[in-house]
Design an enzyme around this catalytic site. Structure first.
Site, PDB file in Angstrom:
ATOM      1  N   GLY A  10       7.011 -12.314   2.703  1.00 32.69           N
ATOM      2  CA  GLY A  10       6.920 -10.848   2.432  1.00 32.69           C
ATOM      3  C   GLY A  10       7.919 -10.165   3.408  1.00 32.69           C
ATOM      4  CB  ALA A  11      10.954  -8.708   2.896  1.00 36.88           C
ATOM      5  N   GLY A  12       8.162  -6.952   3.902  1.00 36.64           N
ATOM      6  CA  GLY A  12       7.775  -5.369   4.327  1.00 36.64           C
ATOM      7  C   GLY A  12       8.083  -5.041   5.887  1.00 36.64           C
ATOM      8  CG  ASN A  37       9.743  -9.386  -0.365  1.00 34.73           C
ATOM      9  OD1 ASN A  37       8.784  -9.132   0.138  1.00 34.73           O
ATOM     10  ND2 ASN A  37      10.722  -8.373  -1.345  1.00 34.73           N
ATOM     11  CE  LYS A  38       4.372  -9.858  -6.047  1.00 32.03           C
ATOM     12  NZ  LYS A  38       3.671  -8.721  -6.479  1.00 32.03           N
ATOM     13  CD  GLU A 169       1.121  10.268   4.760  1.00 31.08           C
ATOM     14  OE1 GLU A 169       1.416   9.337   4.350  1.00 31.08           O
ATOM     15  OE2 GLU A 169       1.496  10.805   5.691  1.00 31.08           O
ATOM     16  CB  ALA A 317       4.057   1.107   8.768  1.00 32.85           C
ATOM     17  CD  GLN A 318       1.675   3.493  15.875  1.00 31.08           C
ATOM     18  OE1 GLN A 318       1.733   3.565  17.101  1.00 31.08           O
ATOM     19  NE2 GLN A 318       0.869   4.036  15.157  1.00 31.08           N
TER      20      GLN A 318
HETATM   21  P1  FAD Z   1       4.236  -4.195   3.283  1.00 26.38           P
HETATM   22  O1  FAD Z   1       5.083  -3.389   4.198  1.00 26.38           O
HETATM   23  O2  FAD Z   1       3.378  -3.693   2.161  1.00 26.38           O
HETATM   24  O3  FAD Z   1       5.072  -5.157   2.640  1.00 26.38           O
HETATM   25  C1  FAD Z   1       4.692  -6.423   1.762  1.00 26.38           C
HETATM   26  C2  FAD Z   1       5.878  -7.152   1.163  1.00 26.38           C
HETATM   27  O4  FAD Z   1       5.383  -8.251   0.596  1.00 26.38           O
HETATM   28  C3  FAD Z   1       6.480  -6.310   0.177  1.00 26.38           C
HETATM   29  O5  FAD Z   1       7.931  -6.330   0.312  1.00 26.38           O
HETATM   30  C4  FAD Z   1       6.036  -6.987  -1.271  1.00 26.38           C
HETATM   31  O6  FAD Z   1       6.865  -6.870  -2.232  1.00 26.38           O
HETATM   32  C5  FAD Z   1       5.836  -8.413  -0.840  1.00 26.38           C
HETATM   33  N1  FAD Z   1       5.057  -9.224  -1.562  1.00 26.38           N
HETATM   34  C6  FAD Z   1       3.694  -8.957  -1.900  1.00 26.38           C
HETATM   35  N2  FAD Z   1       2.963 -10.125  -2.433  1.00 26.38           N
HETATM   36  C7  FAD Z   1       4.202 -10.808  -2.607  1.00 26.38           C
HETATM   37  C8  FAD Z   1       4.146 -12.276  -3.212  1.00 26.38           C
HETATM   38  N3  FAD Z   1       3.247 -12.881  -3.633  1.00 26.38           N
HETATM   39  N4  FAD Z   1       5.332 -12.922  -2.831  1.00 26.38           N
HETATM   40  C9  FAD Z   1       6.475 -12.427  -2.391  1.00 26.38           C
HETATM   41  N5  FAD Z   1       6.578 -11.225  -1.697  1.00 26.38           N
HETATM   42  C10 FAD Z   1       5.319 -10.268  -1.916  1.00 26.38           C
HETATM   43  N6  FAD Z   1       1.039   3.383   7.751  1.00 26.38           N
HETATM   44  C11 FAD Z   1       1.509   3.911   8.970  1.00 26.38           C
HETATM   45  O7  FAD Z   1       1.615   3.369  10.102  1.00 26.38           O
HETATM   46  N7  FAD Z   1       1.763   5.356   8.831  1.00 26.38           N
HETATM   47  C12 FAD Z   1       1.961   6.019   7.672  1.00 26.38           C
HETATM   48  O8  FAD Z   1       2.229   7.197   7.673  1.00 26.38           O
HETATM   49  C13 FAD Z   1       1.518   5.348   6.390  1.00 26.38           C
HETATM   50  N8  FAD Z   1       1.372   5.988   5.229  1.00 26.38           N
HETATM   51  C14 FAD Z   1       1.366   5.296   4.144  1.00 26.38           C
HETATM   52  C15 FAD Z   1       1.307   5.890   3.021  1.00 26.38           C
HETATM   53  C16 FAD Z   1       1.083   5.225   1.943  1.00 26.38           C
HETATM   54  C17 FAD Z   1       1.067   6.000   0.563  1.00 26.38           C
HETATM   55  C18 FAD Z   1       0.470   4.062   1.720  1.00 26.38           C
HETATM   56  C19 FAD Z   1       0.288   3.133   0.462  1.00 26.38           C
HETATM   57  C20 FAD Z   1       0.453   3.339   3.153  1.00 26.38           C
HETATM   58  C21 FAD Z   1       0.877   3.901   4.018  1.00 26.38           C
HETATM   59  N9  FAD Z   1       0.622   3.479   5.266  1.00 26.38           N
HETATM   60  C22 FAD Z   1       1.032   3.975   6.382  1.00 26.38           C
HETATM   61  C23 FAD Z   1       0.198   2.009   5.666  1.00 26.38           C
HETATM   62  C24 FAD Z   1       1.279   1.034   5.634  1.00 26.38           C
HETATM   63  O9  FAD Z   1       2.238   1.268   4.594  1.00 26.38           O
HETATM   64  C25 FAD Z   1       0.758  -0.412   5.568  1.00 26.38           C
HETATM   65  O10 FAD Z   1      -0.091  -0.365   6.562  1.00 26.38           O
HETATM   66  C26 FAD Z   1       2.053  -1.475   5.815  1.00 26.38           C
HETATM   67  O11 FAD Z   1       3.099  -1.215   4.732  1.00 26.38           O
HETATM   68  C27 FAD Z   1       1.755  -2.703   5.914  1.00 26.38           C
HETATM   69  O12 FAD Z   1       2.974  -3.521   6.161  1.00 26.38           O
HETATM   70  P2  FAD Z   1       3.040  -5.037   5.610  1.00 26.38           P
HETATM   71  O13 FAD Z   1       4.364  -5.680   6.370  1.00 26.38           O
HETATM   72  O14 FAD Z   1       1.602  -5.803   5.815  1.00 26.38           O
HETATM   73  O15 FAD Z   1       3.114  -4.744   4.063  1.00 26.38           O
END
Ligand code: FAD
Length: 405
Positions: A10-12, A37-38, A169, A317-318
């Site tokens: 995952g590259a989130g 990453n996907k 939002e 995200a934080q």
């Molecule tokens: P993500 O950032 O979602 O990344 C996951 C990655 O994994 C993606 O690149 C995806 O493509 C990849 N992936 C998924 N499945 C697979 C697979 N099977 N194989 C390979 N790659 C894969 N949080 C805040 O702190 N402040 C905010 O203001 C806020 N606003 C938000 C607004 C919206 C509309 C949403 C939906 C969420 C918001 N959040 C906010 C929550 C925040 O976005 C998430 O908590 C955060 O993105 C989680 O980070 P992560 O690294 O776990 O996953």
């Protein structure tokens, strides 16, 4: 001696933070780092409500992963992870061969949680990634265009399920976008209905009540109708069915239904048999999965308890980014033969919820903010996330600089 292999899924926010920190902390002779990453791009999940409403384009909310990783140290694999075999220490990929690891970081983000409500997975959209955001934006535009042909009023009704952070939002962005759409498609503004249905007794549960009042009043001025304390019972091809009183129900016809009320962990967690609660792993203090000394889980796939209230922190995200930083330094320790891993302590810098491009509410460093100040702060937070991962070049390229709108 064989180099240890670190695989990051995952590259989130969490995954990229891990990798960009690791590439600074380890030399290319210390470990092999593989990022899976996907897509070959990262998207800012926290901006997806803007891409969904159409106030930002899909390209504005994403950037190439190649621009932020050091390819002399990190091997990027564009593929979808399907399952982890924690005994064989292998990741099954959709296209490529199985990937073995010495250390694994699962940072695959969340998936919509529909709580078993009938029809939601079929008839409602969800704000999950760039593709679903594009779909929502184009669907709403299609409904507006088609209304001019068949005059079906329900085409101009948008239901948003959930008045949590994402729902609010998104409503804020719709408040800015709908007047533009009305102009573009020659539609009277009062023909458009935006209804937010929330089962809890308040919008933004857990937020300061004065700020919640500010947000709902502002959105009501932007023509949002709130149905608070109302549960969605079913989604249908025509709209939704909500509970009314003890045993009665009411149908709300709507051309667009967006479900924004729940997140669970990535399905891979369950699929891989890792101990979980709704797809989220209650991690050890050092962010490893219980009983798995070589698997770290971060971001929306992880569950961290806020000891002050004995409840899980909401996934953000934080948190994901702070966890990424810690996992990188813990992995560097392991690679260097140390075993004294650090524990995760969430440093809550505050929360800001946007209400469109020009307004917001928030609590930052314990101080309540509304209006332009909060909106300014929100954009600074968005820019900071870019800076933390890609430094000044990425911030200049993708940042939000209309700060004082
Ligand atoms: P993500 O950032 O979602 O990344 C996951 C990655 O994994 C993606 O690149 C995806 O493509 C990849 N992936 C998924 N499945 C697979 C697979 N099977 N194989 C390979 N790659 C894969 N949080 C805040 O702190 N402040 C905010 O203001 C806020 N606003 C938000 C607004 C919206 C509309 C949403 C939906 C969420 C918001 N959040 C906010 C929550 C925040 O976005 C998430 O908590 C955060 O993105 C989680 O980070 P992560 O690294 O776990 O996953």
């Amino acid at each position: 001696m064989r180099k240890p292999k670190i695989v990051v899924l995952g590259a989130g926010y969490g995954g990229l933070m891990t990798v960009t920190r690791l590439q600074k902390q380890l030399g290319s002779n210390d470990a092999d780092i593989v990022l899976v990453n996907k897509n070959d791009y990262h998207y800012e999940t926290t901006w997806l409500h803007e891409a969904s409403a159409g106030t930002l384009t899909p390209d504005q909310v994403r950037y190439d992963i190649a621009n932020v990783i050091d390819r002399s140290k990190v091997d990027f694999v564009k593929d979808t992870a399907l399952k982890v075999d924690t005994e064989a220490k292998k990741v099954q990929l959709e296209k490529g061969d199985d990937l073995s690891y010495d250390y694994l970081v699962i940072a695959l983000g969340g998936a919509p949680e529909t709580f078993g409500i009938k029809g939601l997975d079929k008839y409602a959209f969800s704000i999950t990634n760039v593709n679903t955001a594009r779909q929502i934006r184009e669907h709403i535009e299609y409904q507006f265009a088609t209304y001019k042909v068949d005059q079906k009023p329900e085409r101009l009704t948008i239901v948003v399920g959930g008045a949590g952070f994402t729902g609010i939002e998104f409503l804020g962005e719709l408040g800015n976008r709908i007047p533009e759409l009305c102009k573009e498609y020659d539609i009277e503004k009062d023909m458009v209905k935006v209804i937010c249905v929330e089962a809890a007794p308040t919008a933004l549960p857990g937020f300061d009540p004065e700020l919640v009042e500010y947000a709902t009043a502002l959105l009501e001025r932007k023509n949002v109708e709130f149905r608070i304390g109302t549960a969605i019972k079913e989604a249908t091809p025509e709209g939704i069915v909500v509970a009314k009183g003890e045993d009665d129900t009411e149908e709300i016809k709507a051309g667009t239904v967006v479900w924004a009320a729940g997140v669970r962990g990535n399905p891979i967690i369950v699929e891989s048999g890792i101990e979980n609660m709704r797809g989220r792993v209650k991690v050890e203090p050092d962010l490893r999965a219980p009983g798995l000394s070589d698997v770290f889980v971060i971001g929306d796939c992880s569950l961290v308890i806020n000891e002050e209230i004995n409840r899980p922190y909401p996934p953000t995200a934080q948190i994901a980014m702070q966890q990424g930083e810690l996992v990188a330094s813990n992995l560097a320790k392991l690679v260097n033969g140390k075993t004294n891993l650090d524990s995760f302590n969430f440093d809550n810098k505050g929360t800001v919820c946007s209400l469109g491009d020009d307004d917001a509410i928030g609590v930052v460093f314990g101080k309540k903010l509304t209006g332009t100040k909060a909106s300014f702060m929100k954009k600074m937070i968005d820019n900071r996330a870019l800076y933390m991962i890609g430094g000044i070049p990425l911030t200049v390229k993708k940042g939000k600089f209309n700060l004082l709108k």
